[in-house]
Design a protein around this motif. Structure first.
Motif, PDB file in Angstrom:
ATOM      1  N   ASN A   1      -9.585   3.684  -6.579  1.00  0.00           N
ATOM      2  CA  ASN A   1      -8.637   2.636  -6.190  1.00  0.00           C
ATOM      3  C   ASN A   1      -8.795   1.364  -7.022  1.00  0.00           C
TER       4      ASN A   1
ATOM      5  N   ALA B   1      -3.825   3.105  -0.489  1.00  0.00           N
ATOM      6  CA  ALA B   1      -4.327   2.174  -1.498  1.00  0.00           C
ATOM      7  C   ALA B   1      -3.141   1.518  -2.206  1.00  0.00           C
TER       8      ALA B   1
ATOM      9  N   TYR C   1       0.820  -1.211   0.000  1.00  0.00           N
ATOM     10  CA  TYR C   1       0.000   0.000   0.000  1.00  0.00           C
ATOM     11  C   TYR C   1       0.854   1.260   0.000  1.00  0.00           C
TER      12      TYR C   1
ATOM     13  N   ARG D   1      -3.907   3.829  -7.238  1.00  0.00           N
ATOM     14  CA  ARG D   1      -4.840   4.951  -7.141  1.00  0.00           C
ATOM     15  C   ARG D   1      -4.674   5.914  -8.314  1.00  0.00           C
TER      16      ARG D   1
END
Length: 129
Positions: A72, A104, A40, A107
């Protein structure tokens, strides 16, 4: 310029920011940002440098805003719009920014100006880790 829908004739101008009285939407969608699918990314702040002080004297556009939303999942679904002021008439030193944008794996960001003002996006920077 002719309107194919109703036959109206309009003049094209670089200083009019409406289409027959309706504000023209200006959109900029960035490419997806990821760590090659590995983990992430935490998005702290997105800063967009617009030409400031472009607000109108009254009505829609007197306090113009830039809108941001993000996806996302490759642009299939988008967050709600988040506003940030561009700068009323004479306010030249403001910065447009959005913070605490979450995290995320992948993105995309979408910036929109929907007010009938001169929308000059000079640059953008993203704080992410």
């Amino acid at each position: 310029v002719g309107d194919y829908r109703n036959g109206n004739i309009y003049s094209l101008s670089q200083t009019v920011y409406t289409d027959n009285g309706v504000a023209i939407l200006r959109d900029r969608i960035a490419p997806a940002i990821s760590k090659d699918g590995e983990g992430y990314i935490s998005y702290g702040m997105l800063i967009a440098n617009f030409e400031g002080g472009v607000g109108l004297t009254s009505g829609q556009g007197s306090a113009p805003v830039a809108l941001l939303r993000y996806s996302n999942d490759g642009g299939h679904n988008w967050s709600r719009w988040i506003e940030s002021p561009i700068g009323a008439k004479g306010e030249y030193l403001g910065r447009v920014w959005w913070s605490r944008l979450g995290s995320a794996r992948d993105r995309q960001f979408w910036i929109r100006v929907a007010d009938p003002v001169k929308p000059v996006l000079i640059s953008a920077a993203l704080e992410a880790a």
